[in-house]
Design a protein around this motif. Structure first.
Motif, PDB file in Angstrom:
ATOM      1  N   ALA A  41       0.737  -1.106   0.001  1.00 27.16           N
ATOM      2  CA  ALA A  41       0.055   0.109  -0.149  1.00 27.16           C
ATOM      3  C   ALA A  41       1.007   1.095  -0.050  1.00 27.16           C
ATOM      4  O   ALA A  41       0.539   2.192  -0.521  1.00 27.16           O
ATOM      5  N   ALA A  42       1.911   1.325   0.816  1.00 22.16           N
ATOM      6  CA  ALA A  42       2.943   2.477   0.637  1.00 22.16           C
ATOM      7  C   ALA A  42       3.603   2.402  -0.602  1.00 22.16           C
ATOM      8  O   ALA A  42       3.669   3.686  -0.924  1.00 22.16           O
ATOM      9  N   ARG A 118       1.172  15.482  -5.088  1.00 21.69           N
ATOM     10  CA  ARG A 118       0.152  15.533  -3.981  1.00 21.69           C
ATOM     11  C   ARG A 118       0.539  16.093  -2.746  1.00 21.69           C
ATOM     12  O   ARG A 118      -0.281  16.935  -2.019  1.00 21.69           O
ATOM     13  N   ALA A 119       1.964  16.337  -2.557  1.00 25.95           N
ATOM     14  CA  ALA A 119       2.326  17.210  -1.439  1.00 25.95           C
ATOM     15  C   ALA A 119       1.955  18.878  -1.516  1.00 25.95           C
ATOM     16  O   ALA A 119       1.628  19.229  -0.480  1.00 25.95           O
ATOM     17  N   LEU A 120       2.065  19.042  -2.670  1.00 29.56           N
ATOM     18  CA  LEU A 120       1.730  20.465  -2.897  1.00 29.56           C
ATOM     19  C   LEU A 120       0.296  20.935  -2.624  1.00 29.56           C
ATOM     20  O   LEU A 120      -0.280  21.690  -2.223  1.00 29.56           O
ATOM     21  N   VAL A 121      -0.550  19.765  -3.274  1.00 26.19           N
ATOM     22  CA  VAL A 121      -2.058  19.819  -2.983  1.00 26.19           C
ATOM     23  C   VAL A 121      -2.280  19.788  -1.563  1.00 26.19           C
ATOM     24  O   VAL A 121      -3.219  20.671  -0.958  1.00 26.19           O
ATOM     25  N   ASP A 122      -1.607  18.948  -0.827  1.00 25.08           N
ATOM     26  CA  ASP A 122      -2.219  18.796   0.702  1.00 25.08           C
ATOM     27  C   ASP A 122      -1.663  19.857   1.556  1.00 25.08           C
ATOM     28  O   ASP A 122      -2.297  20.193   2.466  1.00 25.08           O
ATOM     29  N   HIS A 123      -0.439  20.334   1.022  1.00 26.85           N
ATOM     30  CA  HIS A 123       0.284  21.425   2.136  1.00 26.85           C
ATOM     31  C   HIS A 123       0.835  22.744   1.338  1.00 26.85           C
ATOM     32  O   HIS A 123       1.202  23.526   2.357  1.00 26.85           O
ATOM     33  N   SER A 178       7.411   5.685   3.571  1.00 26.62           N
ATOM     34  CA  SER A 178       6.861   6.113   5.088  1.00 26.62           C
ATOM     35  C   SER A 178       6.097   7.528   4.811  1.00 26.62           C
ATOM     36  O   SER A 178       5.116   7.606   5.409  1.00 26.62           O
ATOM     37  N   VAL A 179       6.476   8.144   3.903  1.00 33.29           N
ATOM     38  CA  VAL A 179       5.733   9.468   3.512  1.00 33.29           C
ATOM     39  C   VAL A 179       5.623   9.666   2.196  1.00 33.29           C
ATOM     40  O   VAL A 179       6.747   9.916   1.196  1.00 33.29           O
ATOM     41  N   ALA A 180       4.640   9.958   1.507  1.00 33.00           N
ATOM     42  CA  ALA A 180       4.247  10.454   0.219  1.00 33.00           C
ATOM     43  C   ALA A 180       3.803  11.805  -0.272  1.00 33.00           C
ATOM     44  O   ALA A 180       3.718  12.325  -1.526  1.00 33.00           O
ATOM     45  N   ASP A 181       3.950  12.680   0.898  1.00 35.88           N
ATOM     46  CA  ASP A 181       3.361  13.973   0.519  1.00 35.88           C
ATOM     47  C   ASP A 181       4.173  14.876   1.414  1.00 35.88           C
ATOM     48  O   ASP A 181       3.596  16.052   2.111  1.00 35.88           O
ATOM     49  N   SER A 182       5.305  14.949   1.283  1.00 36.16           N
ATOM     50  CA  SER A 182       6.268  15.885   1.932  1.00 36.16           C
ATOM     51  C   SER A 182       6.747  16.959   1.180  1.00 36.16           C
ATOM     52  O   SER A 182       7.077  16.955   0.104  1.00 36.16           O
ATOM     53  N   LEU A 183       6.948  18.121   1.665  1.00 38.79           N
ATOM     54  CA  LEU A 183       7.314  19.282   0.876  1.00 38.79           C
ATOM     55  C   LEU A 183       8.730  19.618   1.290  1.00 38.79           C
ATOM     56  O   LEU A 183       9.222  19.292   2.473  1.00 38.79           O
ATOM     57  N   GLY A 184       9.391  20.082   0.534  1.00 38.81           N
ATOM     58  CA  GLY A 184      10.592  20.835   0.684  1.00 38.81           C
ATOM     59  C   GLY A 184      10.648  22.350   0.284  1.00 38.81           C
ATOM     60  O   GLY A 184       9.960  22.701  -0.420  1.00 38.81           O
ATOM     61  N   ILE A 185      11.695  23.073   1.018  1.00 32.55           N
ATOM     62  CA  ILE A 185      11.925  24.632   0.664  1.00 32.55           C
ATOM     63  C   ILE A 185      13.170  24.797   0.388  1.00 32.55           C
ATOM     64  O   ILE A 185      14.213  24.491   1.047  1.00 32.55           O
ATOM     65  N   SER A 204      13.639  20.582   4.576  1.00 29.94           N
ATOM     66  CA  SER A 204      12.727  19.361   4.000  1.00 29.94           C
ATOM     67  C   SER A 204      11.988  18.811   5.165  1.00 29.94           C
ATOM     68  O   SER A 204      11.676  19.263   6.296  1.00 29.94           O
ATOM     69  N   ASN A 205      11.208  17.601   4.754  1.00 27.33           N
ATOM     70  CA  ASN A 205      10.327  16.867   5.401  1.00 27.33           C
ATOM     71  C   ASN A 205       9.247  17.718   6.319  1.00 27.33           C
ATOM     72  O   ASN A 205       8.725  17.587   7.433  1.00 27.33           O
ATOM     73  N   ILE A 206       8.602  18.538   5.202  1.00 23.46           N
ATOM     74  CA  ILE A 206       7.478  19.364   5.911  1.00 23.46           C
ATOM     75  C   ILE A 206       6.264  18.734   5.570  1.00 23.46           C
ATOM     76  O   ILE A 206       5.650  18.731   4.505  1.00 23.46           O
ATOM     77  N   HIS A 207       5.540  18.055   6.518  1.00 26.18           N
ATOM     78  CA  HIS A 207       4.249  17.486   6.401  1.00 26.18           C
ATOM     79  C   HIS A 207       3.710  17.376   7.629  1.00 26.18           C
ATOM     80  O   HIS A 207       3.437  16.055   8.289  1.00 26.18           O
ATOM     81  N   PRO A 208       2.993  18.239   8.360  1.00 30.90           N
ATOM     82  CA  PRO A 208       2.261  18.077   9.532  1.00 30.90           C
ATOM     83  C   PRO A 208       1.114  17.219   9.463  1.00 30.90           C
ATOM     84  O   PRO A 208       0.565  17.013   8.097  1.00 30.90           O
TER      85      PRO A 208
END
Length: 256
Positions: A41-42, A118-123, A178-185, A204-208
């Motif tokens: 699933a991951a 997806r990360a951009l949509v979520d966060h 582990s994470v599919a929706d993480s943002l970086g700046i 990195s690793n921005i996904h509250p």
């Protein structure tokens, strides 16, 4: 006769504190079926995050309430998602910058799909709102630019076109299991084509709620932007001192 009792899962408490795949157990020479299904699933979520395209119109509409100007859309020279993945060089070059306005702003912000739309949509909205709140009128912010099929270096072309002193690229990071929706700046001072990763600073690793939160990421970004403006450059010469300052303030408060 020994009473049968369920085997205690000694990893259960620790597993709640991390997204890492730990204490998977065994079933004969293999993993338990539950762990195999979780892995599959991951893996599927990571693949979907890479391949599902960004709905640009819906995303741009979601930014209108932030009141920093109408967002514009820029594409890279990668025409398809497949080409984007196979040709990173094309993702670093703009197809057309005619929609990007020349501004007198201090800071430009690019919202890029990267390797996880997806990360951009979520966060993306939450991160941009936190940046605006953190800067709180200190700098003039250019209208946001939404970039698709984009690598980080595409921002250098956009930042030069905007005429800004400092560019912030908010981009979807490579998904993991582990994470599919993480943002970086990525922060680049005096953006222009030819800048390298050594000229940038990354958060990195921005996904509250499990990763770095929006407010914390915005605070670190603001500290780096301020430092870059004082130093006259970003990248390896610029260090993040924001967290040290917070820790020092907390120590003074405790001692006081």
């Amino acid at each position: 006769m020994t009473e049968d009792r369920p085997i205690e899962d000694v990893w259960s408490d620790l597993r709640r504190t991390t997204q890492a795949r730990i204490g998977l157990g065994r079933a004969g020479n293999s993993l338990p079926s539950q762990r195999v299904l979780e892995f599959q699933a991951a893996h599927a979520a990571a693949r979907d995050a890479v391949h599902d395209p960004l709905d640009v119109e819906a995303f741009v509409d979601s930014l209108t309430d932030l009141d920093i100007g109408d967002a514009v859309h820029v594409r890279s020279r990668a025409e398809t998602r497949s080409e984007y993945l196979r040709r990173p060089d094309l993702g670093r070059l703009p197809d057309d910058l005619s929609q990007v306005p020349t501004t007198e702003a201090d800071i430009g912000i690019v919202l890029a799909d990267g390797l996880s739309p997806r990360a951009l949509v979520d966060h993306g909205h939450g991160m941009l709102a936190a940046l605006i709140a953190e800067f709180d009128g200190t700098y003039r912010i250019a209208p946001p630019v939404v970039a698709t099929q984009s690598r980080v270096a595409l921002g250098d072309h956009i930042g030069e076109a905007l005429g800004v002193l400092t560019l912030i690229v908010v981009i979807g990071e490579r998904p993991g299991l582990s994470v599919a929706d993480s943002l970086g700046i990525y922060i680049t001072h005096r953006p222009e084509p030819g800048r390298t990763d050594a000229d940038r600073n990354c958060i990195s690793n921005i996904h509250p709620p499990d990763g770095l939160g929006y407010e914390a990421a915005a605070h670190i970004t603001a500290g780096l932007v301020s430092g870059a403006r004082r130093l006259g450059k970003s990248g390896v010469a610029l260090k993040d001192t924001s967290r040290a300052a917070v820790e020092a303030a907390e120590t003074l408060t405790v001692e006081g």
